[in-house]
Design a protein around this motif. Structure first.
Motif, PDB file in Angstrom:
ATOM      1  N   LEU A 383      45.959  94.914 108.948  1.00  0.00           N
ATOM      2  CA  LEU A 383      46.507  93.720 109.593  1.00  0.00           C
ATOM      3  C   LEU A 383      47.231  94.079 110.886  1.00  0.00           C
ATOM      4  N   ASN A 388      42.772  91.261 111.299  1.00  0.00           N
ATOM      5  CA  ASN A 388      42.839  89.929 110.699  1.00  0.00           C
ATOM      6  C   ASN A 388      42.327  88.855 111.656  1.00  0.00           C
ATOM      7  N   THR A 403      35.975  92.781 110.711  1.00  0.00           N
ATOM      8  CA  THR A 403      37.047  92.677 109.737  1.00  0.00           C
ATOM      9  C   THR A 403      36.642  93.504 108.526  1.00  0.00           C
ATOM     10  N   VAL A 407      40.779  92.260 104.034  1.00  0.00           N
ATOM     11  CA  VAL A 407      41.332  91.349 105.052  1.00  0.00           C
ATOM     12  C   VAL A 407      40.640  89.989 104.964  1.00  0.00           C
ATOM     13  N   LEU A 411      42.308  86.379 104.556  1.00  0.00           N
ATOM     14  CA  LEU A 411      42.063  85.227 105.438  1.00  0.00           C
ATOM     15  C   LEU A 411      41.609  84.012 104.637  1.00  0.00           C
TER      16      LEU A 411
END
Length: 454
Positions: A383, A388, A403, A407, A411
């Motif tokens: 992050l 992110n 990503t 993560v 999200l």
């Protein structure tokens, strides 16, 4: 011959009773310890079972998805444009490509929602009253792109009717699966009353069916079309990072452990290094994220949200685990093996690489895979290096924006469409757990094979 039985003296009785009392206390302690162990194991297994049951109950439904089976007519009155350019003699590749792109732009400018609307109305009961906006909420917003691409791939479909499967919208999927309370009033529902009634009709007449959610594995994340959001980009991002971790962390960690354990002289410096390695293993992972952001992003100017930066951060985080586990494996080798090898005239390097390391391969391999699996599930350090960010693309190289699986779970967990993405989040957790279980299974399999050969 008679034996004279005499009463034991009071001192003997007292001693016997003390011994019996001590035995009772010992047995009681053992019973309490055994029961505490059983309670601890049962509690741990119970919590794990609750976790898995909750994730499975929420995640399994996300592996199925509502699909719309439409009869699409490429109406000439709607698709009113010139035929695709044909290559003429002497035309260069660049000119032909430019003409083709110009024709595709004309195709993209058409209102393909009219085609989708007409297809949905064709499946609805005759005379069913519903406005276009409400009707189009049944199909996912990318349905028009899919139908348009079918036409671009085969322009000869103009004027013809074909069967096309498209995804139902996330709200329609929620309604079909019962993720929305049907008793709520119209003002609390995400779909209008005519839309909900038509979805029920479509479900009854077979226009909407449930199928395996391939889009979960073949699509990237999407905000405009939530029902088509997938994990492909996150999966590739995680694979790139794991590749970097394996390439960097394994040789560096194992090599450092071999040097410190077998070659480094015992001194205050090596003691200091050993203490710091042990301390690094206990440092919270988010600290490695701060370190990575400061060194790899701000200093080395590596691209934000790239698997390369993420892999380097996870390498730093995994190194102490591999070093400590490898040193423990090397210490477990009998000194007699080393002495025998040295006694037979082997050099120190030969002793280490020909006799000690082969014995420790199973332990080193297990520690390495467990370290990589731990890195696969890390979220906090990623992050802090920008992973992110919303990335709707599959990374082709380690420097492309991407990503990662944990993560992506983070999200989706915060997505405002909770009814739909809560199940998707649990499904993504199941995929991540599947990868970690597979890595651990590989570690166990290889360890068993290598132990048999050793």
């Amino acid at each position: 011959m008679t034996t004279k039985v005499t009463n034991p003296s009071p001192a003997v009785n007292e001693r016997t009773q003390r011994i019996r009392a001590g035995l009772r206390r010992r047995h009681l302690s053992e019973t309490i310890f055994r029961n505490c162990g059983i309670v601890a194991i049962v509690a741990a297994l119970g919590f794990v079972a609750i976790l898995f049951a909750d994730v499975l109950a929420k995640g399994i439904p996300a592996f199925t998805q509502s699909n719309l089976h439409l009869t699409v007519t490429f109406d000439e009155s709607v698709i009113n444009l010139d035929p695709p350019p044909a290559r003429i003699a002497g035309q260069s590749d660049a000119d032909f490509r430019a003409a083709n792109l110009a024709w595709q732009r004309q195709v993209a400018m058409l209102n393909w929602n009219n085609i989708v609307e007409a297809s949905l109305r064709q499946e609805a009961p005759a005379g069913y009253e519903i406005d276009a906006r409400q009707l189009l909420t049944i199909a996912e917003t990318d349905a028009r792109h899919r139908i348009r691409q079918i036409f671009v791939d085969n322009p000869s479909l103009l004027g013809q009717t074909v069967e096309v499967d498209v995804l139902a919208s996330a709200n329609a999927d929620n309604w079909v699966k019962g993720n929305i309370n049907r008793e709520l009033g119209d003002n609390q529902q995400q779909l209008a009353a005519p839309t909900r009634a038509l979805i029920d009709t479509f479900e009854e007449n077979g226009t909407i069916t449930q199928g395996f959610a391939w889009s979960l594995f073949t699509n990237v994340d999407s905000r405009s079309a939530p029902a088509s959001a997938g994990l492909l980009g996150a999966l590739m991002g995680s694979l790139w990072m794991m590749l970097i971790v394996i390439i960097l962390a394994v040789p560096l960690g194992v090599g450092s452990a071999i040097y410190l354990e077998e070659f480094a002289p015992k001194s205050r410096l090596t003691d200091l290094i050993e203490v710091n390695i042990n301390n690094l293993a206990a440092v919270p992972s988010i600290v490695f994220g701060l370190l990575g952001a400061a060194v790899f992003i701000n200093w080395f100017r590596l691209p934000l949200s790239a698997p390369l930066a993420g892999g380097l951060v996870l390498t730093l985080m995994t190194l102490p685990t591999i070093i400590i586990a490898t040193r423990a494996a090397l210490r477990g080798v009998s000194p007699a093996l080393r002495q025998a090898a040295l006694g037979m005239g082997a050099s120190r390097t030969q002793m280490v690489f020909h006799h000690v390391l082969p014995v420790t391969f199973p332990s080193i391999l297990t520690a390495t895979i467990i370290g990589v699996a731990q890195a696969l599930g890390e979220t906090a350090p990623l992050l802090l290096i920008g992973m992110n960010a919303f990335v709707a693309a599959v990374p082709g190289t380690p420097v492309d924006q991407a990503t990662a699986l944990p993560v992506q779970i983070y999200l989706w967990q915060g997505n405002e469409n909770r009814n739909f993405f809560e199940a998707r989040t649990s499904a993504a957790i199941l995929v991540l757990l599947g990868f970690m279980i597979a890595l651990n299974a590989i570690a166990i399999f290889l360890r068993t094979r290598l132990e048999k050969r050793a």
